[in-house]
Design an enzyme around this catalytic site. Structure first.
Site, mmCIF file in Angstrom:
data_model
loop_
_atom_site.group_PDB
_atom_site.id
_atom_site.type_symbol
_atom_site.label_atom_id
_atom_site.label_comp_id
_atom_site.label_asym_id
_atom_site.label_seq_id
_atom_site.Cartn_x
_atom_site.Cartn_y
_atom_site.Cartn_z
ATOM 1 N N ARG B 28 0.889 -1.281 -0.072
ATOM 2 C CA ARG B 28 -0.033 -0.001 -0.075
ATOM 3 C C ARG B 28 0.738 1.268 -0.114
ATOM 4 O O ARG B 28 0.499 2.199 0.786
ATOM 5 C CB ARG B 28 -0.977 0.095 1.192
ATOM 6 N N ARG B 32 -3.514 6.664 0.781
ATOM 7 C CA ARG B 32 -3.883 7.779 1.317
ATOM 8 C C ARG B 32 -2.830 8.679 2.153
ATOM 9 O O ARG B 32 -3.218 9.999 2.532
ATOM 10 C CB ARG B 32 -5.230 7.677 2.264
ATOM 11 N N ARG B 41 -7.451 11.208 -5.613
ATOM 12 C CA ARG B 41 -8.868 10.883 -5.213
ATOM 13 C C ARG B 41 -9.849 11.891 -5.147
ATOM 14 O O ARG B 41 -10.799 11.572 -5.620
ATOM 15 C CB ARG B 41 -8.413 10.032 -4.265
ATOM 16 N N ASP B 78 -7.724 -3.033 -6.797
ATOM 17 C CA ASP B 78 -8.051 -3.717 -5.562
ATOM 18 C C ASP B 78 -7.986 -5.280 -5.486
ATOM 19 O O ASP B 78 -8.018 -5.762 -6.671
ATOM 20 C CB ASP B 78 -9.568 -3.304 -5.289
ATOM 21 N N TYR B 155 -14.903 -12.616 1.259
ATOM 22 C CA TYR B 155 -15.617 -11.341 0.647
ATOM 23 C C TYR B 155 -16.834 -11.787 0.037
ATOM 24 O O TYR B 155 -17.772 -11.045 0.153
ATOM 25 C CB TYR B 155 -14.687 -10.200 0.345
#
Lengths: 357, 357
Positions: B28, B32, B41, B78, B155
């Site tokens: 990652r 952010r 974003r 993702d 998921y």
């Protein structure tokens, strides 16, 4: 005042003595999955309201024992009573878990903390132990408990639950002296707390190191393990058959089982991330083992539950030189509110039935 | 079309070849915590909007490389693109993580699933790989990736993130055939997906088994490990120095390192719950190892970060017969939004500086 113990399987297993069947109790066996618990809680208003009222704490402690053939009762309380009594202000937000009004972030914060007085500031816990012990009438032993010094510190520094434990890990990296000061006072308090529960009537004691498993091996060995070892060494708990056994439960403790077995504790509780037979091999009979079914097993069918129970019982026996002695059956972590009480009955029945053969 | 690779440390480490310094990238690393990412974003509107636009995906992939001396780029995407392309309807709720409009709960649900067509239904991913590869201009290699069959299934069955994985564990206990059907189609899809990313230009491939570590050993060996092994065996990825290396990353995989080392994968990524030296001893040079600093280390001071980096580098070397070969430095899990970019610079600098000595 106290009746002779009618069912001592749990205590015998912790002493590695022969038992007619493997004893079983379940972490969070008193809880929201029971309709009678939900009714009591609704009447009491809040979780803390229940825990702080000895009669209500006694009632919910006994509820699962009325339904299931469990071999031990565990005090209904919270793992965070100690920091609450230290003045941090424990409260609960529905759906978010425990929080503290005040946190411990600096050396000055840590210096302000002291060991609470057990018979005043934590009197409600000791009163609950006394009431439950009396009401049990010697049917099964009563387990007292505490959070571990590290696990208490997690909540005290973070101010509540955490996903990444960023604040306490930053403290461990940047100001380890303050964290050690905090862990030291927590350890003194845990020892006093467990000793007071024993004096009030608890017949076994468990330390929950819920968050030890979030640490790297180096950090676990610096910030959690030494304090567990100190509790096991310093907690005065009698001798021989009169000794009050101490169980060190830890989520994610599989890598440290040989060190925990050498700690002086009588039992080690393990989660489901290690085969019980492997855990038995690593601990070499130095401690009793408690565990370790994945709690999610209770979402399975009755057949699946029976199968998993047999697997766990056999795994322990295979790693323990063919003997079932020294095993207390339990889950690897606590029960959840959406679990089916009927499945608990199946689990308890299978533990007793299969291990008696 | 493709430029010769200027920095091949990462690929050399995965082949256990000598390197001038230990290569480093961070899971990652595009995210952010970077103000430029947040600006992109904001302009793009959403995470999925970024991932599905190859030019934006390229921009955010390159952002950390402009700041830090990283030795690899990783495709911005993702882990749940495959089930989205299978028709489950991936969406994100701010602060809650990924969710699916449709779940897989029955045999009929599982039967309906098929392997998506990579150059139509997942074309946006392949286009992103092509654009990023071109824009990198051979500066560093590009890593493609996928979620593992088990992690995707978590998921798909739960419908989003989960604390206890109750639904998929119930399926494992009550209807294992359906779960195996789901895992089989996921595995076929992962193999096709990674092969397509390789064809589009990815120079290394990583599988994220984020949730393998929630399983008991018996369940891990039934529901996660065999599918990772099948990917490692069946994924066609060339020979010799031209071979595209495959890295199997897994949270909580420490207990399975020797099995993962025998899987045929070129690298294994480990979290921080095992000492790197111990991981090296367990894998005996059969695979390169990637990891494994606790991401929370980035909350420490510069001095603490440098100390922890040195400890990890030395631990690997000590467990690898005194050699730094075969080590890719990384965190044990992904970065978080509240981390300080300056601390990443310290980490990268220390990995390169200390390992070059």
């Amino acid at each position: 005042m106290t009746s002779p113990l009618k069912n001592d399987r749990f205590l015998r297993a912790l002493r590695h003595e022969p038992v007619d069947r493997t004893p079983v109790w379940l972490m969070r066996q008193a809880g929201r999955y029971l309709p009678e618990y939900r009714a009591t809680r609704k009447a009491a208003g809040s979780f803390l309201g229940m825990a702080k009222n000895p009669d209500i704490a006694c009632e919910v402690t006994l509820q699962p024992l009325r339904r299931f053939d469990l071999d031990a009762a565990i005090l209904f309380s919270d793992i965070l009573t100690i920091p609450d009594a230290m003045g941090l202000g424990l409260y609960f937000v529905e759906g978010e878990g425990p929080k503290f009004e005040r946190t411990v972030r600096s050396a000055a914060d840590a210096e302000r903390l002291g060991v609470p007085d057990m018979e005043t500031e934590l009197r409600y816990v000791m009163d609950a132990v006394r009431v439950i012990r009396r009401e049990l009438g010697g049917s099964v032993p009563l387990i007292g408990f505490s959070g571990s010094p590290w696990t208490l510190a997690c909540y005290m520094v973070e101010g509540g639950g955490s996903k990444d434990f960023a604040r306490i890990k930053a403290m461990a990296l940047n100001d380890p002296a303050t964290l050690h000061r905090l862990l030291a006072v927590n350890t003194d308090a845990v020892i006093a707390y467990l000793a007071a529960q024993r004096a009030a009537g608890a017949q076994a004691l468990q330390v929950f190191d819920t968050w030890g498993g979030v640490l790297s091996p180096a950090m676990y060995r610096e910030f959690s393990l030494p304090y567990l070892q100190r509790i096991a060494h310093e907690l005065e708990r009698g001798d021989g058959a009169q000794r009050t056994p101490l169980i060190l439960f830890g989520k994610g403790n599989a890598a440290y089982l040989s060190e925990l077995a050498d700690s002086g504790a009588e039992g080690v509780g393990v989660d489901w991330l290690v085969e019980l037979g492997e855990a038995a091999r690593r601990t070499q009979g130095k401690v009793a083992l408690q565990g370790n079914l994945d709690p999610a097993t209770l979402y399975g069918s009755a057949d699946a539950i029976r199968h998993e129970v047999r697997r766990a019982l056999d795994s322990y026996r295979d790693g323990n030189d063919g003997s079932r002695e020294g095993h207390v059956f339990n889950l690897g972590h606590g029960m959840s509110p959406d679990m089916n009480p009927d499945h608990v009955a199946v689990l308890v029945d299978e533990v007793h039935g299969y291990s008696a053969r």
